[in-house]
Design a protein around this motif. Structure first.
Motif, PDB file in Angstrom:
ATOM      1  N   UNK A  26      30.860  44.442  27.725  1.00 35.81           N
ATOM      2  CA  UNK A  26      31.495  45.279  26.749  1.00 35.81           C
ATOM      3  C   UNK A  26      30.977  46.762  26.833  1.00 35.81           C
ATOM      4  N   UNK A  27      30.889  47.191  27.702  1.00 33.14           N
ATOM      5  CA  UNK A  27      30.341  48.630  27.877  1.00 33.14           C
ATOM      6  C   UNK A  27      29.092  48.756  27.728  1.00 33.14           C
ATOM      7  N   UNK A  28      28.273  47.711  27.816  1.00 34.50           N
ATOM      8  CA  UNK A  28      26.597  47.798  27.286  1.00 34.50           C
ATOM      9  C   UNK A  28      26.178  47.441  28.705  1.00 34.50           C
ATOM     10  N   UNK A  29      25.217  48.293  29.010  1.00 29.79           N
ATOM     11  CA  UNK A  29      24.445  47.885  30.332  1.00 29.79           C
ATOM     12  C   UNK A  29      22.930  48.077  29.978  1.00 29.79           C
ATOM     13  N   UNK A  30      22.086  47.169  30.674  1.00 31.75           N
ATOM     14  CA  UNK A  30      20.641  47.524  30.648  1.00 31.75           C
ATOM     15  C   UNK A  30      19.961  47.471  32.130  1.00 31.75           C
ATOM     16  N   UNK A  31      19.061  48.433  32.432  1.00 38.99           N
ATOM     17  CA  UNK A  31      18.717  48.486  33.606  1.00 38.99           C
ATOM     18  C   UNK A  31      16.997  48.516  33.620  1.00 38.99           C
ATOM     19  N   UNK A  32      16.322  48.000  34.760  1.00 37.21           N
ATOM     20  CA  UNK A  32      14.984  47.915  34.710  1.00 37.21           C
ATOM     21  C   UNK A  32      14.782  49.032  35.679  1.00 37.21           C
ATOM     22  N   UNK A  42       1.124  48.004  36.416  1.00 36.34           N
ATOM     23  CA  UNK A  42       2.221  48.516  36.696  1.00 36.34           C
ATOM     24  C   UNK A  42       2.891  48.774  35.257  1.00 36.34           C
ATOM     25  N   UNK A  43       3.823  50.065  35.206  1.00 37.61           N
ATOM     26  CA  UNK A  43       4.684  50.242  34.021  1.00 37.61           C
ATOM     27  C   UNK A  43       6.155  49.865  34.360  1.00 37.61           C
ATOM     28  N   UNK A  44       6.765  49.620  33.189  1.00 36.24           N
ATOM     29  CA  UNK A  44       8.167  49.045  33.175  1.00 36.24           C
ATOM     30  C   UNK A  44       8.713  50.220  32.251  1.00 36.24           C
ATOM     31  N   UNK A  45       9.812  50.830  33.020  1.00 33.62           N
ATOM     32  CA  UNK A  45      10.808  51.730  32.134  1.00 33.62           C
ATOM     33  C   UNK A  45      12.080  50.957  32.162  1.00 33.62           C
ATOM     34  N   UNK A  46      12.852  51.136  31.015  1.00 34.10           N
ATOM     35  CA  UNK A  46      14.309  50.447  30.850  1.00 34.10           C
ATOM     36  C   UNK A  46      15.171  51.471  30.713  1.00 34.10           C
ATOM     37  N   UNK A  47      16.523  51.306  30.847  1.00 28.29           N
ATOM     38  CA  UNK A  47      17.716  52.279  30.525  1.00 28.29           C
ATOM     39  C   UNK A  47      18.572  51.292  29.712  1.00 28.29           C
ATOM     40  N   UNK A  48      19.176  51.799  28.456  1.00 24.69           N
ATOM     41  CA  UNK A  48      20.159  51.267  27.898  1.00 24.69           C
ATOM     42  C   UNK A  48      21.353  52.054  27.939  1.00 24.69           C
ATOM     43  N   UNK A  49      22.237  51.628  28.439  1.00 25.09           N
ATOM     44  CA  UNK A  49      23.742  52.514  28.682  1.00 25.09           C
ATOM     45  C   UNK A  49      24.720  51.877  27.815  1.00 25.09           C
ATOM     46  N   UNK A  50      25.164  52.575  26.650  1.00 26.42           N
ATOM     47  CA  UNK A  50      26.283  52.035  25.988  1.00 26.42           C
ATOM     48  C   UNK A  50      27.485  53.099  25.795  1.00 26.42           C
ATOM     49  N   UNK A  51      28.331  52.737  26.585  1.00 21.99           N
ATOM     50  CA  UNK A  51      29.580  53.622  26.804  1.00 21.99           C
ATOM     51  C   UNK A  51      29.088  55.165  27.125  1.00 21.99           C
ATOM     52  N   UNK A  52      29.349  56.227  26.096  1.00 26.40           N
ATOM     53  CA  UNK A  52      28.829  57.373  26.594  1.00 26.40           C
ATOM     54  C   UNK A  52      27.380  57.589  26.082  1.00 26.40           C
ATOM     55  N   UNK A  53      26.582  56.854  25.548  1.00 19.70           N
ATOM     56  CA  UNK A  53      25.375  57.011  25.146  1.00 19.70           C
ATOM     57  C   UNK A  53      24.312  56.243  25.886  1.00 19.70           C
ATOM     58  N   UNK A  76      23.707  57.535  36.241  1.00 19.03           N
ATOM     59  CA  UNK A  76      24.510  58.403  35.725  1.00 19.03           C
ATOM     60  C   UNK A  76      23.601  59.986  35.690  1.00 19.03           C
ATOM     61  N   UNK A  77      24.484  61.024  35.226  1.00 22.66           N
ATOM     62  CA  UNK A  77      23.591  62.310  35.456  1.00 22.66           C
ATOM     63  C   UNK A  77      22.654  62.187  34.587  1.00 22.66           C
ATOM     64  N   UNK A  78      21.269  62.390  34.615  1.00 22.75           N
ATOM     65  CA  UNK A  78      20.136  62.363  33.837  1.00 22.75           C
ATOM     66  C   UNK A  78      20.170  63.135  32.645  1.00 22.75           C
ATOM     67  N   UNK A  79      20.961  64.168  32.753  1.00 25.64           N
ATOM     68  CA  UNK A  79      20.895  65.144  31.486  1.00 25.64           C
ATOM     69  C   UNK A  79      22.087  64.564  30.510  1.00 25.64           C
ATOM     70  N   UNK A  81      21.546  61.367  29.516  1.00 21.41           N
ATOM     71  CA  UNK A  81      20.506  60.519  28.687  1.00 21.41           C
ATOM     72  C   UNK A  81      20.346  61.314  27.250  1.00 21.41           C
ATOM     73  N   UNK A  82      20.767  60.476  26.281  1.00 21.72           N
ATOM     74  CA  UNK A  82      20.591  60.998  24.951  1.00 21.72           C
ATOM     75  C   UNK A  82      19.536  60.655  23.947  1.00 21.72           C
TER      76      UNK A  82
END
Length: 261
Positions: A26-32, A42-53, A76-79, A81-82
């Motif tokens: 539903x337009x909602x994604x999560x990445x490691x 080791x450090x884990x960073x995650x990214x939540x992408x929800x449509x335009x945010x 996505x373009x890093x700039x 990231x909101x």
């Protein structure tokens, strides 16, 4: 990139040159996002992408900013990231904050007041601060939400975790962190994983009282996976055992002041 559901996390294959997708619906994604450093810490960073945010969770140290940014750029373009979630102020969690603000100065910083007091020491205080204690639920464009749950003294007084309502993933920061040179993305044997969590928790977490109190705050949440900042992701088959681990954990002052009982 293949998208996996929570039930497919175990045994997931990674290409260490790419971000690893963990969820999509539903337009909602999560990445490691990484990192690739061969270290027990080791450090884990995650990214939540929800449509335009897009929100980066515990962006990490300055040492790995370029690597994390490069992986974001593959999505996505890093700039664009909101926002960034900073579960506490330690440099392995938050030191790259200023680098991300240079990429997008309008980025929101999601954190607690106790953490907020210390973050300007990284060199920037002119940012949009979102107080997760005043507004513990953040609505996302898809209709999903992030719920912020305070976790005092695990291991910082202003620590908190982030619950994704759609994926039912809990981004747990240092809670359930593990130290492991033989690292894998997801936990295989939880019994073997306990020793790796003990290497972190016995020294860093305050007490069993704090651990049990935190479990009470989250035990009614429907959790399909736990995503800590160090070590392996805990998949759905191990979530109950992970909660039980904290309930019975003796750590910190329980050990240091054991003769005071």
């Amino acid at each position: 990139m293949n998208i996996m559901t929570a039930s497919e996390l175990s045994g997931a294959k990674m290409d260490m040159g790419l971000p690893t997708p963990l969820y999509a619906a539903d337009g909602h994604r999560i990445f490691w996002l990484g990192n690739t450093d061969e270290t027990a810490f080791r450090c884990n960073t995650y990214l939540i992408v929800d449509r335009h945010e897009a929100i980066v969770v515990d962006p990490g140290s300055k040492q790995y900013f370029s690597q994390v940014k490069q992986r974001v750029a593959q999505i996505m373009p890093p700039e664009q990231v909101s926002g960034m979630v900073l579960c506490h102020q330690d440099p392995d969690v938050a030191a790259s904050m200023t680098d991300w603000l240079a990429v997008n100065p309008s980025m929101q910083v999601f954190t607690t007041p106790r953490t907020q007091v210390l973050l300007p020491h990284y060199g920037r205080s002119d940012y949009r601060y979102y107080d997760v204690t005043e507004e513990p639920v953040y609505a996302l464009p898809s209709g999903a939400s992030l719920t912020f749950v305070e976790a005092p003294f695990l291991h910082f007084p202003g620590a908190f975790v982030t619950y994704d309502s759609l994926a039912r993933y809990l981004f747990s920061g240092d809670i359930w962190a593990a130290l492991d040179m033989d690292w894998e993305l997801t936990v295989g044997s939880f019994e073997e994983h306990i020793e790796k969590m003990n290497l972190f928790h016995l020294d860093y977490m305050a007490s069993n009282l704090a651990a049990r109190g935190f479990v009470r705050r989250i035990e009614k949440l429907a959790i399909d996976a736990i995503l800590p900042q160090h070590g392996s992701i805990i998949g759905p088959q191990h979530v109950t055992a992970a909660l039980d681990y904290l309930r019975t954990l003796r750590c910190g002052t329980d050990i240091i002041y054991a003769d005071m009982d």
